[in-house]
Design a protein around this motif. Structure first.
Motif, mmCIF file in Angstrom:
data_model
loop_
_atom_site.group_PDB
_atom_site.id
_atom_site.type_symbol
_atom_site.label_atom_id
_atom_site.label_comp_id
_atom_site.label_asym_id
_atom_site.label_seq_id
_atom_site.Cartn_x
_atom_site.Cartn_y
_atom_site.Cartn_z
ATOM 1 N N SER A 134 0.869 -1.021 0.040
ATOM 2 C CA SER A 134 -0.239 0.049 0.072
ATOM 3 C C SER A 134 0.936 1.099 0.099
ATOM 4 N N LEU A 135 0.328 2.339 -0.344
ATOM 5 C CA LEU A 135 1.105 3.626 -0.277
ATOM 6 C C LEU A 135 1.632 3.723 1.058
ATOM 7 N N GLU A 136 0.775 3.489 2.005
ATOM 8 C CA GLU A 136 1.300 3.884 3.498
ATOM 9 C C GLU A 136 2.639 3.007 3.922
ATOM 10 N N GLU A 137 2.532 1.614 3.390
ATOM 11 C CA GLU A 137 3.737 0.765 3.615
ATOM 12 C C GLU A 137 4.788 1.609 2.958
ATOM 13 N N ILE A 138 4.578 1.921 1.592
ATOM 14 C CA ILE A 138 5.580 2.618 0.802
ATOM 15 C C ILE A 138 6.041 3.742 1.403
ATOM 16 N N ALA A 139 5.420 4.575 2.047
ATOM 17 C CA ALA A 139 5.921 5.763 2.761
ATOM 18 C C ALA A 139 6.719 5.622 3.937
ATOM 19 N N LYS A 140 6.611 4.594 4.639
ATOM 20 C CA LYS A 140 7.300 4.302 5.888
ATOM 21 C C LYS A 140 8.306 3.246 5.790
ATOM 22 N N GLY A 141 8.409 2.466 4.773
ATOM 23 C CA GLY A 141 9.103 1.077 4.628
ATOM 24 C C GLY A 141 8.450 0.148 5.372
ATOM 25 N N VAL A 142 8.723 -1.177 5.149
ATOM 26 C CA VAL A 142 8.017 -2.250 5.746
ATOM 27 C C VAL A 142 8.824 -3.497 5.655
ATOM 28 N N THR A 143 8.513 -4.274 6.961
ATOM 29 C CA THR A 143 9.248 -5.656 7.126
ATOM 30 C C THR A 143 8.121 -6.649 6.773
ATOM 31 N N LYS A 144 8.337 -7.575 5.867
ATOM 32 C CA LYS A 144 7.497 -8.635 5.499
ATOM 33 C C LYS A 144 8.022 -9.986 5.668
ATOM 34 N N LYS A 145 7.220 -11.008 6.216
ATOM 35 C CA LYS A 145 7.287 -12.329 6.290
ATOM 36 C C LYS A 145 6.859 -13.352 5.354
ATOM 37 N N PHE A 146 7.413 -14.032 4.733
ATOM 38 C CA PHE A 146 6.789 -15.046 3.824
ATOM 39 C C PHE A 146 7.397 -16.332 4.042
ATOM 40 N N LYS A 147 6.614 -17.527 3.949
ATOM 41 C CA LYS A 147 6.702 -18.666 3.715
ATOM 42 C C LYS A 147 6.937 -19.319 2.601
ATOM 43 N N LEU A 148 8.344 -19.624 2.095
ATOM 44 C CA LEU A 148 8.715 -20.047 0.706
ATOM 45 C C LEU A 148 8.928 -21.797 0.775
ATOM 46 N N LYS A 149 8.454 -22.264 -0.326
ATOM 47 C CA LYS A 149 9.119 -23.580 -0.632
ATOM 48 C C LYS A 149 10.190 -23.487 -1.463
ATOM 49 N N LYS A 150 11.217 -23.989 -0.962
ATOM 50 C CA LYS A 150 12.381 -23.886 -1.576
ATOM 51 C C LYS A 150 13.461 -25.083 -1.618
ATOM 52 N N TYR A 151 14.412 -24.996 -2.224
ATOM 53 C CA TYR A 151 15.614 -26.005 -1.775
ATOM 54 C C TYR A 151 16.331 -25.674 -0.865
ATOM 55 N N ALA A 222 11.667 -27.765 1.125
ATOM 56 C CA ALA A 222 11.401 -27.531 2.332
ATOM 57 C C ALA A 222 10.784 -26.177 2.375
ATOM 58 N N ASP A 223 10.008 -26.028 3.405
ATOM 59 C CA ASP A 223 9.420 -24.726 3.682
ATOM 60 C C ASP A 223 10.361 -23.940 4.541
ATOM 61 N N ASP A 224 10.530 -22.641 4.267
ATOM 62 C CA ASP A 224 11.629 -21.792 4.799
ATOM 63 C C ASP A 224 10.664 -20.162 5.120
#
Length: 387
Positions: A134-151, A222-224
């Motif tokens: 969102s523009l609000e997140e872009i205005a302040k910067g943000v930290t996001k967490k994601f669960k990825l399936k990878k090697y 696995a998930d990471d």
């Protein structure tokens, strides 16, 4: 980094942690291998020669490399990088090639003796992730967490690919170098070529007793959980590169990167224009004619502004520093864009008898009729839209 964007590190065959000297050495080997003097009439070799020079041009420059690592090619825009389509031709490449070799042509000096060290496993693949902000997140910067399936590296063998109690052995064909050399005589003299060892595929090691868990690959799926810090001011299409958060490499090889492609969610109140944001303020006829104090939204709350009597539709008000920050820290002196307020005036579509009577009274008043000077000013603004 878009799906078709070149990976300069991959082109030169170096890791993202490579030193300046390693980058220079890798470029030398690529430039010699694909030099037009060595590959006359070979268009594919010529393209690889150009690609290597393009990669070196970016990676040997600390500023360009830093921007490329963070944002991909988007970070190079406006930073002095023109690429080959922007004016860097073969003459420039040959000059750079000559400077690397101190003005000497390696082909006239008995080419040979170049050898790469065996790679410790294969480079892990990069991952690409699209993130909506969102523009609000872009205005302040943000930290996001994601669960990825990878090697990830195999937990049983630690990524080596060898069964517990055993270890990879030195390749008997290349004796651990990862490459084999071939020498031939040409009109240019003796030319030594280097190819990847067919037995170990360039790793310098072979695995006789493979890990039962990963089948000797050294990696499993696995998930990471990945945490990503996205800087303030980021723009649509930019890429945040997160080193070593991609797929693990086979046989203990280095990790790939995670490339986060930024997407902006449409805002219900604002339109983004660079670092500025635009808000459409809709006034009533009495507000525009008489003036008023109105409350408008901003990205961090609300603020009040004064509307002067006689404000015309299309008037633009600018609130300094109420826009978005520059992702690289510059836009104006404060490093912030502005909130631009575009004034519109609402003309009622239906009127009561009392409202109609009031407007009929004003119809013939000279003050509600635009003077010629006002007409000319409005027309010039209208013309500017098409200029």
């Amino acid at each position: 980094m878009s799906d078709t964007e070149k990976d300069y590190y991959k082109i030169l065959g170096v890791e993202r942690t490579a030193t300046e000297e390693e980058i220079k050495t890798a470029y030398k080997k690529m430039a010699i291998k694909y030099h037009p003097d060595r590959n006359p009439g070979d268009k594919e070799a010529e393209e690889k020669f150009k690609e290597a020079a393009e990669a070196y041009d970016v990676l040997h420059d600390p500023d360009k490399r830093s921007r490329y690592d963070q944002f991909g090619s988007a970070g190079l825009n406006g930073g002095g990088f023109s690429g080959f389509s922007g004016g860097m031709g073969m003459d420039d490449i040959f000059n750079m090639f000559g400077n690397i070799f101190g003005g000497h042509n390696p082909f006239s000096e008995g080419f040979g003796g170049y050898r790469t060290e065996a790679s410790q496993g294969s480079q892990g693949g990069n991952l690409r992730l699209r993130v909506k902000l969102s523009l609000e997140e872009i205005a302040k910067g943000v930290t996001k967490k994601f669960k990825l399936k990878k090697y990830i590296r195999c937990p049983e063998c630690g990524g080596t690919g060898a069964e517990k109690g055993s270890a990879p052995e030195t390749c008997p064909t290349c004796h651990g170098s990862g490459s084999v050399m071939h020498q031939r005589h040409t009109i240019l003299g003796y030319i030594t070529t280097q190819t990847v060892c067919p037995t170990c595929n360039g790793e310098g090691r072979v695995i006789k007793h493979k890990c039962h868990h990963c089948g000797g690959e050294g990696v499993v799926v696995a998930d990471d959980i990945v945490e990503i810090n996205i800087p303030a001011g980021i723009q649509e299409g930019m890429i945040v590169n997160v080193p070593n958060k991609g797929n693990a490499g086979r046989h203990g090889g280095p990790f790939g990167d995670l490339q986060v492609v930024i997407e902006e969610e449409p805002h219900k109140l604002f339109v983004r224009d660079g670092n500025d944001i635009v808000y459409n303020l809709l006034l009533t006829v009495p507000q525009a004619a008489l003036g008023d104090t109105v409350e408008i939204p901003t990205l961090d709350g609300k603020t009040k502004i004064s509307i002067s009597p006689g404000t015309q539709p299309g008037k633009v008000l600018r609130l300094r520093g109420k826009g978005l920050p520059s992702v690289r820290g510059y836009s104006n002196t404060s490093g912030l864009g502005d909130l631009i307020v575009n004034v519109s005036v609402y003309i009622p579509e239906k009127l009561t008898a009392k409202e109609r009577s009031a407007l009929e009274t004003l119809r013939e008043s000279e003050n509600v009729k635009p003077a010629e000077k006002v007409k000319e000013t409005i027309f010039q603004k209208f013309r500017a839209l098409f200029d």
